[in-house]
Design an enzyme around this catalytic site. Structure first.
Site, PDB file in Angstrom:
ATOM      1  N   GLU A  34       0.951  -1.127   0.201  1.00 47.58           N
ATOM      2  CA  GLU A  34      -0.087   0.210   0.061  1.00 47.58           C
ATOM      3  C   GLU A  34       0.819   1.237   0.409  1.00 47.58           C
ATOM      4  OE1 GLU A  34      -2.753  -0.444  -0.745  1.00 47.58           O
ATOM      5  OE2 GLU A  34      -3.613  -2.026   0.018  1.00 47.58           O
ATOM      6  N   HIS A  37      -3.301   2.294   8.229  1.00 50.03           N
ATOM      7  CA  HIS A  37      -3.752   1.784   7.551  1.00 50.03           C
ATOM      8  C   HIS A  37      -4.636  -0.076   8.680  1.00 50.03           C
ATOM      9  CE1 HIS A  37      -6.620  -1.103   4.921  1.00 50.03           C
ATOM     10  NE2 HIS A  37      -5.475  -1.860   5.211  1.00 50.03           N
ATOM     11  N   HIS A  86      -7.332  -4.015   9.406  1.00 50.63           N
ATOM     12  CA  HIS A  86      -8.751  -4.816   9.359  1.00 50.63           C
ATOM     13  C   HIS A  86      -9.395  -4.108  10.612  1.00 50.63           C
ATOM     14  CE1 HIS A  86      -6.560  -6.738   5.610  1.00 50.63           C
ATOM     15  NE2 HIS A  86      -6.006  -5.262   5.684  1.00 50.63           N
ATOM     16  N   GLU A 109     -18.404  11.055  22.294  1.00 53.47           N
ATOM     17  CA  GLU A 109     -17.353  12.696  22.686  1.00 53.47           C
ATOM     18  C   GLU A 109     -16.857  12.326  20.498  1.00 53.47           C
ATOM     19  OE1 GLU A 109     -15.142  12.374  25.602  1.00 53.47           O
ATOM     20  OE2 GLU A 109     -16.723  12.522  26.690  1.00 53.47           O
ATOM     21  N   HIS A 146     -12.771  -4.471   3.504  1.00 62.66           N
ATOM     22  CA  HIS A 146     -11.519  -4.679   3.898  1.00 62.66           C
ATOM     23  C   HIS A 146     -10.732  -3.279   4.920  1.00 62.66           C
ATOM     24  CE1 HIS A 146      -7.625  -3.909   1.405  1.00 62.66           C
ATOM     25  NE2 HIS A 146      -7.241  -4.088   2.940  1.00 62.66           N
TER      26      HIS A 146
HETATM   27  P1  13P Z   1       0.840  -5.679   3.099  1.00 68.91           P
HETATM   28  O1  13P Z   1       1.644  -6.468   3.840  1.00 68.91           O
HETATM   29  O2  13P Z   1       1.490  -5.352   1.356  1.00 68.91           O
HETATM   30  O3  13P Z   1       1.352  -4.312   4.029  1.00 68.91           O
HETATM   31  O4  13P Z   1      -0.199  -5.754   3.031  1.00 68.91           O
HETATM   32  C1  13P Z   1      -1.085  -5.846   3.614  1.00 68.91           C
HETATM   33  C2  13P Z   1      -2.644  -5.438   3.863  1.00 68.91           C
HETATM   34  O5  13P Z   1      -3.443  -5.299   4.435  1.00 68.91           O
HETATM   35  C3  13P Z   1      -3.253  -4.691   2.233  1.00 68.91           C
HETATM   36  O6  13P Z   1      -4.138  -3.613   2.197  1.00 68.91           O
HETATM   37 ZN    ZN Z   2      -5.231  -4.212   4.602  1.00 71.20          ZN
END
Ligand code: 13P
Ligand code: ZN
Length: 285
Positions: free
Chosen positions: A118, A142, A144, A172, A213
């Site tokens: 990413e 980023h 999940h 809040e 995602h």
């Molecule tokens: P990477 O291992 O390349 O960082 O990818 C993980 C991910 O969450 C892709 O969206």
């Molecule tokens: Zn991801």
């Protein structure tokens, strides 16, 4: 200074990876973190840089305002849970060239690898957030987080629908993200397209949900970026629990728009009026 792991920015970076793992946001290699280093931090780390940096690698994207910057990045395919144990094999420092279109590894990933897949998204979002925050933004994260992902199956995929549910899930929230949260529809991860779509949201918001995602957030420092991820996920969790417990019906009571306005006034934050004034018959809160 005995080693690169004594540099505060590197230690704080590693702590954030561990905290995300602790909260269950980083299954396998899921998620990634990049940090734009200050000149002082680069100087502190420079003695530990490789004698021979890696090859320059073109990113397929370009940013004028990131020429010559240095970023700490998680490695692609690396597990965030291993960062604490073997940082030298799971994270790296990359230098951006003077054209602003390529990176090379100057430290880390000693057993091989490259920055997160990413990286184009992170890089372009750093460029946008650096510009709109006048240089303050340094962190792009980023993850999940499961409840945010779950909500993307239930709510309309718009900033208005998501922000209003999140604001109304915990008192809040509107103070933590008064500008709202953007939403990116489902897209193939890792490419220039998702980078571009996310950038469009990050012009206005400091967080963008990726449908089915995860979540992308930005911030001036590790605490603020992590806190934003944590607050949005906690609100999403409360929303999911409430919707499940209530069988998907409209709730008996909720935080009203006037309540949100009152919080904004009391805490001195400027709320996104477009989101506050949005109305839909589908709203359950
Ligand atoms: P990477 O291992 O390349 O960082 O990818 C993980 C991910 O969450 C892709 O969206
Ligand atoms: Zn991801």
């Amino acid at each position: 200074m005995s080693g690169i792991l004594d540099v505060k920015a590197v230690r704080d970076y590693m702590r954030m990876c561990a905290d995300g793992v602790g909260l269950g946001w980083h299954e396998r290699n899921g998620g990634n973190l990049t940090y734009r280093m200050t000149e002082e931090e680069v100087a502190q780390c420079r003695p530990f840089f490789r004698e021979e940096p890696g090859e320059w690698t073109a990113m397929g994207v370009w940013a004028d305002n990131l020429k010559g910057e240095y970023f700490i990045s998680t490695g692609s395919g690396k597990y965030l849970r291993n960062v604490e144990l073997e940082p030298q094999n799971n994270i790296c420092i990359v230098e951006i060239n003077q054209a602003g279109d390529s990176w090379r590894i100057v430290w880390g990933l000693e057993s091989g690898g490259k920055p997160t897949s990413e990286f184009p998204s992170h890089f372009m979002n750093h460029s946008v957030r650096k510009r709109v925050t006048e240089g303050k933004n340094r962190v792009i994260y980023h993850a999940h987080p499961p409840y945010v992902v779950a909500l993307t199956y239930l709510l309309p995929l718009t900033a208005e629908a998501f922000t209003r549910v999140l604001w109304k899930s915990e008192t809040e929230c509107c103070v933590v993200f008064p500008g709202g949260v953007g939403v990116v529809p489902w897209m193939v991860p890792g490419g220039a397209d998702i980078a571009e779509a996310t950038c469009a949201e990050m012009e206005k918001y400091d967080a963008a949900v990726w449908a089915f995602h995860g979540l992308f957030v930005s911030g001036p420092d590790f605490d603020t970026a992590f806190g934003l991820m944590h607050t949005i996920e906690k609100a999403a969790q409360i929303a999911c629990i409430t919707l499940s417990a209530n069988g998907g019906k409209k709730t008996r009571q909720c935080i009203t728009d006037d309540n949100i306005r009152a919080i904004g006034k009391e805490f001195g934050v400027t709320l996104n009026e477009e989101i506050l004034n949005y109305r839909s018959d589908e709203e359950l809160f």
